[in-house]
Scaffold this active site. Structure first.
Site, PDB file in Angstrom:
ATOM      1  N   GLY A  43       1.064   0.394   6.640  1.00  0.00           N
ATOM      2  CA  GLY A  43      -0.007  -0.685   6.563  1.00  0.00           C
ATOM      3  C   GLY A  43       0.402  -1.643   7.544  1.00  0.00           C
ATOM      4  N   HIS A  63      -0.540   1.018  -1.064  1.00  0.00           N
ATOM      5  CA  HIS A  63       0.271   1.896  -0.585  1.00  0.00           C
ATOM      6  C   HIS A  63      -0.299   3.442  -1.180  1.00  0.00           C
ATOM      7  CE1 HIS A  63       3.729   0.129  -2.443  1.00  0.00           C
ATOM      8  NE2 HIS A  63       4.371  -0.115  -1.201  1.00  0.00           N
ATOM      9  N   LYS A  93      -0.731  -5.030   6.063  1.00  0.00           N
ATOM     10  CA  LYS A  93       0.268  -5.371   5.973  1.00  0.00           C
ATOM     11  C   LYS A  93       1.220  -6.438   7.027  1.00  0.00           C
ATOM     12  CE  LYS A  93       1.688  -7.714   1.956  1.00  0.00           C
ATOM     13  NZ  LYS A  93       3.249  -7.794   2.043  1.00  0.00           N
ATOM     14  N   LEU A 110       4.365   1.568  -6.360  1.00  0.00           N
ATOM     15  CA  LEU A 110       3.230   1.412  -6.080  1.00  0.00           C
ATOM     16  C   LEU A 110       2.004   0.740  -6.048  1.00  0.00           C
ATOM     17  CD1 LEU A 110       3.548   4.962  -5.727  1.00  0.00           C
ATOM     18  CD2 LEU A 110       4.361   4.133  -3.815  1.00  0.00           C
ATOM     19  N   VAL A 137      -5.102  -3.574   2.531  1.00  0.00           N
ATOM     20  CA  VAL A 137      -6.412  -3.842   0.956  1.00  0.00           C
ATOM     21  C   VAL A 137      -5.674  -4.568   0.472  1.00  0.00           C
ATOM     22  CG1 VAL A 137      -6.365  -2.042  -1.251  1.00  0.00           C
ATOM     23  CG2 VAL A 137      -5.829  -0.857   0.943  1.00  0.00           C
ATOM     24  N   SER A 140       4.172  -5.251  -3.349  1.00  0.00           N
ATOM     25  CA  SER A 140       4.973  -5.318  -4.434  1.00  0.00           C
ATOM     26  C   SER A 140       5.215  -6.325  -5.329  1.00  0.00           C
ATOM     27  CB  SER A 140       6.127  -4.263  -4.648  1.00  0.00           C
ATOM     28  OG  SER A 140       5.376  -2.728  -3.908  1.00  0.00           O
ATOM     29  N   ARG A 141       5.401  -7.507  -4.294  1.00  0.00           N
ATOM     30  CA  ARG A 141       6.842  -8.595  -4.391  1.00  0.00           C
ATOM     31  C   ARG A 141       5.648  -9.494  -5.638  1.00  0.00           C
ATOM     32  NH1 ARG A 141       9.528  -7.757   0.313  1.00  0.00           N
ATOM     33  NH2 ARG A 141      11.374  -7.335   0.304  1.00  0.00           N
TER      34      ARG A 141
END
Ligand code: AMP
Length: 282
Positions: A147, A37, A149, A33, A176, A186-187
């Site tokens: 999201g 998230h 994104k 997270l 965000v 996360s990547r």
């Protein structure tokens, strides 16, 4: 915060909450997270009585040569972040809980997937909608938070919900970003130090292109060409695509009106990053 792993236990628990008239907001994630998230959780908290988050790295949405095995995971940290940020119910199933046997019915996405990531990652969105259909039936949420994104994911999920009359509201949440503009992901942990310095250029170049598009400065083709060139010039990543479509239909642009998605994917050595901006041309 209550944590469930078992499908039937969480279903039973939420069924009771449902019958008490509680409004349930759901945030599906693959964990590791970050503030992206948590912005979905924040939004869900303002609009619901109960916030449910799932953490499940869904094998079905990863291709054979993708990063399922090495996708970053940290359950201890995730639980702490979820708890400290107001998640009421955390669902962390194992693969066998969600896929106890091989599927006898497969969902296949037909529209909105012949471009962008859907084109590059064959079967990815079939895996996404399959797991979401399961999760929607388990959680029975009133609203689900996604999201922007992952704009194509939002478009595909809106299609799923409309086609199958899922009684849920899909809520689109803005991307965000880090202070330097890089979209939180996360990547991002896969980026080398040098790549991390270069990566914000993706958003800077996207922003420039979005500004030109809304000011109608030049034709779309040259704006996209310049965007690609700018990412090539300023990063060591390889541009996988730089494209623009109507949103959320993801069809070719016939005219420059309405909501237009400009989306990019850039492959760095160990991280494939995506980002986008939606421009509203009215
Ligand atoms: P993931 O864990 O990558 O599957 O993402 C779970 C949800 O968080 C998806 O709806 C994503 O679109 C959303 N998300 C991921 N990164 C961001 C971000 N930087 N800003 C807002 N939402 C995000």
């Amino acid at each position: 915060m209550i944590v469930f792993k078992n499908v039937f236990e969480i279903k039973e628990f939420l069924k009771n909450k449902n019958s008490e008239g509680k409004k349930i907001g759901f945030v599906p994630t693959m964990g590791f997270l970050h503030e992206g998230h948590l912005s979905l959780v924040d939004r869900a908290k303002t609009e619901n009585d109960l916030v449910v988050m799932s953490i499940f790295v869904n094998p079905l949405q990863f291709g054979p040569n993708e990063d399922f095995e090495r996708y970053p995971r940290d359950q201890v940290r995730d639980r702490e972040l979820a708890q400290n940020n107001g998640v009421d119910v955390l669902f962390i199933p194992e693969i066998d809980d969600i896929y106890p046997r091989s599927l006898s019915v497969h969902l296949t996405v037909k529209e909105r997937v012949n471009v962008l990531c859907g084109k590059k990652r064959e079967g990815h969105f079939d895996g996404v909608v399959t797991v979401l259909a399961k999760l929607f039936h388990i959680i029975e949420p009133d609203a689900v938070y996604f999201g922007l994104k992952d704009a194509q994911q939002v478009a595909v999920v809106e299609g799923l919900v409309e086609d199958f009359f899922f009684p849920v509201e899909i809520v689109r949440v803005p991307t965000v970003r880090e202070r330097d503009g890089l979209a939180k992901s996360s990547r991002n942990v896969y980026l080398s130090d040098q790549e991390r310095i270069e990566a914000p250029e993706i958003y800077h170049s996207l922003s420039k292109a979005a500004r030109k598009l809304s000011d109608r400065e030049g034709d779309l083709r040259s704006i996209l060409q310049e965007l690609k060139q700018s990412i090539n010039d300023h990063t060591s990543g390889i541009v996988e695509y730089v494209e623009a479509y109507t949103f959320p239909e993801l069809t070719q642009l016939e005219q420059l009106t309405g909501e237009i998605l400009i989306a990019v994917a850039v492959q760095f050595e160990k991280a494939r990053l995506i980002d986008n901006i939606i421009v509203d041309l009215g």
